[in-house]
Scaffold this motif. Structure first.
Motif, mmCIF file in Angstrom:
data_model
loop_
_atom_site.group_PDB
_atom_site.id
_atom_site.type_symbol
_atom_site.label_atom_id
_atom_site.label_comp_id
_atom_site.label_asym_id
_atom_site.label_seq_id
_atom_site.Cartn_x
_atom_site.Cartn_y
_atom_site.Cartn_z
ATOM 1 N N GLU A 183 36.618 37.245 22.551
ATOM 2 C CA GLU A 183 35.941 36.411 21.557
ATOM 3 C C GLU A 183 34.858 35.534 22.190
ATOM 4 O O GLU A 183 34.698 34.368 21.864
ATOM 5 N N GLY A 184 34.134 36.132 23.151
ATOM 6 C CA GLY A 184 33.058 35.392 23.802
ATOM 7 C C GLY A 184 33.530 34.446 24.886
ATOM 8 O O GLY A 184 32.716 33.777 25.518
ATOM 9 N N ARG A 185 34.848 34.367 25.133
ATOM 10 C CA ARG A 185 35.398 33.445 26.125
ATOM 11 C C ARG A 185 35.735 34.222 27.393
ATOM 12 O O ARG A 185 36.421 35.240 27.349
ATOM 13 N N PRO A 186 35.270 33.777 28.582
ATOM 14 C CA PRO A 186 35.588 34.475 29.838
ATOM 15 C C PRO A 186 37.094 34.492 30.077
ATOM 16 O O PRO A 186 37.773 33.482 29.910
ATOM 17 N N ILE A 187 37.619 35.660 30.457
ATOM 18 C CA ILE A 187 39.049 35.793 30.737
ATOM 19 C C ILE A 187 39.292 36.042 32.229
ATOM 20 O O ILE A 187 40.069 35.356 32.874
ATOM 21 N N GLN A 188 38.577 37.036 32.747
ATOM 22 C CA GLN A 188 38.876 37.454 34.116
ATOM 23 C C GLN A 188 37.687 38.216 34.675
ATOM 24 O O GLN A 188 36.878 38.777 33.932
ATOM 25 N N MET A 189 37.599 38.218 36.008
ATOM 26 C CA MET A 189 36.563 38.999 36.680
ATOM 27 C C MET A 189 37.244 40.019 37.590
ATOM 28 O O MET A 189 38.087 39.655 38.417
ATOM 29 N N VAL A 190 36.884 41.276 37.404
ATOM 30 C CA VAL A 190 37.448 42.364 38.203
ATOM 31 C C VAL A 190 36.424 42.748 39.263
ATOM 32 O O VAL A 190 35.268 43.058 38.944
ATOM 33 N N ASN A 191 36.834 42.709 40.524
ATOM 34 C CA ASN A 191 35.957 43.074 41.631
ATOM 35 C C ASN A 191 36.250 44.499 42.072
ATOM 36 O O ASN A 191 37.416 44.848 42.325
ATOM 37 N N VAL A 192 35.201 45.301 42.153
ATOM 38 C CA VAL A 192 35.337 46.702 42.559
ATOM 39 C C VAL A 192 34.414 46.954 43.739
ATOM 40 O O VAL A 192 33.211 46.635 43.676
ATOM 41 N N ARG A 193 34.956 47.531 44.799
ATOM 42 C CA ARG A 193 34.155 47.872 45.978
ATOM 43 C C ARG A 193 33.627 49.300 45.816
ATOM 44 O O ARG A 193 34.386 50.237 45.544
ATOM 45 N N VAL A 194 32.319 49.449 45.944
ATOM 46 C CA VAL A 194 31.682 50.760 45.803
ATOM 47 C C VAL A 194 30.823 51.032 47.038
ATOM 48 O O VAL A 194 30.405 50.090 47.728
ATOM 49 N N PRO A 195 30.560 52.312 47.334
ATOM 50 C CA PRO A 195 29.704 52.625 48.484
ATOM 51 C C PRO A 195 28.318 52.000 48.331
ATOM 52 O O PRO A 195 27.779 51.906 47.229
ATOM 53 N N ARG A 196 27.738 51.570 49.449
ATOM 54 C CA ARG A 196 26.419 50.965 49.419
ATOM 55 C C ARG A 196 25.366 51.935 48.874
ATOM 56 O O ARG A 196 24.354 51.512 48.296
ATOM 57 N N ALA A 197 25.603 53.222 49.028
ATOM 58 C CA ALA A 197 24.631 54.223 48.573
ATOM 59 C C ALA A 197 24.719 54.496 47.083
ATOM 60 O O ALA A 197 23.972 55.330 46.560
ATOM 61 N N THR A 198 25.599 53.808 46.357
ATOM 62 C CA THR A 198 25.708 54.027 44.911
ATOM 63 C C THR A 198 24.376 53.691 44.242
ATOM 64 O O THR A 198 23.872 52.576 44.381
ATOM 65 N N ARG B 218 32.615 53.209 33.559
ATOM 66 C CA ARG B 218 33.540 53.520 32.474
ATOM 67 C C ARG B 218 34.753 52.601 32.589
ATOM 68 O O ARG B 218 35.267 52.360 33.685
ATOM 69 N N MET B 219 35.207 52.109 31.445
ATOM 70 C CA MET B 219 36.361 51.206 31.419
ATOM 71 C C MET B 219 37.245 51.532 30.230
ATOM 72 O O MET B 219 36.744 51.780 29.132
ATOM 73 N N ARG B 220 38.546 51.489 30.467
ATOM 74 C CA ARG B 220 39.512 51.699 29.400
ATOM 75 C C ARG B 220 40.531 50.564 29.469
ATOM 76 O O ARG B 220 41.068 50.258 30.545
ATOM 77 N N VAL B 221 40.771 49.933 28.334
ATOM 78 C CA VAL B 221 41.746 48.838 28.263
ATOM 79 C C VAL B 221 43.050 49.400 27.718
ATOM 80 O O VAL B 221 43.065 50.055 26.671
ATOM 81 N N VAL B 222 44.149 49.124 28.432
ATOM 82 C CA VAL B 222 45.452 49.683 28.060
ATOM 83 C C VAL B 222 46.435 48.539 27.833
ATOM 84 O O VAL B 222 46.572 47.654 28.686
ATOM 85 N N MET B 223 47.108 48.542 26.674
ATOM 86 C CA MET B 223 48.210 47.615 26.417
ATOM 87 C C MET B 223 49.509 48.395 26.500
ATOM 88 O O MET B 223 49.711 49.370 25.770
ATOM 89 N N GLY C 187 39.253 52.495 35.165
ATOM 90 C CA GLY C 187 38.041 53.263 34.932
ATOM 91 C C GLY C 187 37.401 53.677 36.232
ATOM 92 O O GLY C 187 38.058 53.697 37.291
ATOM 93 N N THR C 188 36.132 53.991 36.158
ATOM 94 C CA THR C 188 35.384 54.441 37.339
ATOM 95 C C THR C 188 33.989 53.844 37.338
ATOM 96 O O THR C 188 33.428 53.549 36.278
ATOM 97 N N ILE C 189 33.458 53.662 38.527
ATOM 98 C CA ILE C 189 32.035 53.359 38.715
ATOM 99 C C ILE C 189 31.478 54.518 39.528
ATOM 100 O O ILE C 189 31.692 54.610 40.743
ATOM 101 N N GLY C 190 30.807 55.436 38.848
ATOM 102 C CA GLY C 190 30.426 56.683 39.512
ATOM 103 C C GLY C 190 31.682 57.470 39.832
ATOM 104 O O GLY C 190 32.488 57.781 38.947
ATOM 105 N N ASP C 191 31.893 57.735 41.127
ATOM 106 C CA ASP C 191 33.086 58.456 41.564
ATOM 107 C C ASP C 191 34.166 57.512 42.084
ATOM 108 O O ASP C 191 35.216 57.974 42.548
ATOM 109 N N THR C 192 33.949 56.208 41.999
ATOM 110 C CA THR C 192 34.902 55.227 42.539
ATOM 111 C C THR C 192 35.828 54.740 41.433
ATOM 112 O O THR C 192 35.370 54.123 40.466
ATOM 113 N N PRO C 193 37.133 55.017 41.548
ATOM 114 C CA PRO C 193 38.072 54.542 40.519
ATOM 115 C C PRO C 193 38.473 53.087 40.771
ATOM 116 O O PRO C 193 38.370 52.569 41.884
#
Length: 203
Positions: A11-26, A33-38, A48-54
């Motif tokens: 609802e427009g309110r910050p909840i959390q920040m997810v940090n993902v490490r990806v190759p420098r050459a990305t 891609r992101m999927r939220v699961v309850m 999800g994935t960022i390119g080939d990085t899950p």
């Protein structure tokens, strides 16, 4: 490796920040891609994935917030009214109606913290949207002020050239003539005479 920050909101309110490490050459414009699961135990995860990085992370819901005060809602309303001047008439009507609905629902919450917080956040988003809409003036203020001053100077020169017997239909053509012959004057006398600068009569 590079760090990518994925910010989660509710609802427009910050909840959390997810940090993902990806190759420098990305490369830039790599799909994210992101999927939220309850889950059955009401735990929430994102994956999800960022390119080939899950990636995968658990979402920690924020703690309950305090009840927004009527004074805070009044302050938002005041800021909203101050920001309306930058909108067109139609936009002002739409935004005002949205704020009116949110403020009425906030006032009717009567101790319901979740509902009051939801409506308060809606009011805050409306105020923030007004601020984002106030970009650079077009034309810039200095250029606009110069245009206004030029118009005033031309208007000040009109009495020496103004023609009598004007109707609403020929005012604009006369203004065009006046601006075209701004360096010329009419040699009028006690009696009206044809103006050398235009086909009208000058007194």
């Amino acid at each position: 490796m590079e760090n990518v920050e994925l910010r989660l909101f509710q609802e427009g309110r910050p909840i959390q920040m997810v940090n993902v490490r990806v190759p420098r050459a990305t490369p830039k414009a790599t799909p994210i891609r992101m999927r939220v699961v309850m889950h059955e135990n009401y735990a929430i995860t994102v994956e999800g994935t960022i390119g080939d990085t899950p990636y995968q992370a658990s979402v920690q819901l924020p703690s309950d917030r305090d009840m927004p005060t009527p004074e805070a809602a009044t302050d938002l309303t005041r800021r909203f009214q101050e920001g309306l001047a930058a909108l067109s008439a139609g936009q002002r009507a739409t935004a005002s109606a949205q704020l009116k609905v949110a403020r009425h629902a906030f006032d009717e919450a009567r101790g319901d913290v979740d509902q009051a917080t939801h409506e308060f956040d809606q009011m805050r988003r409306l105020v923030d949207a007004l601020g984002k809409g106030q970009g650079e003036l077009r034309p810039p203020k200095a250029e606009f002020d110069k245009l206004v001053e030029d118009c005033r100077e031309r208007h000040a020169q009109r009495p020496a050239l103004i023609c009598t017997g004007l109707s609403a239909r020929n005012v604009w053509p006369t203004i065009m003539i006046v601006t075209s012959f701004v360096d010329r004057t009419c040699d009028g006398g006690p009696d009206p005479a044809p103006c050398p600068a235009c086909p009208l009569w000058c007194g």
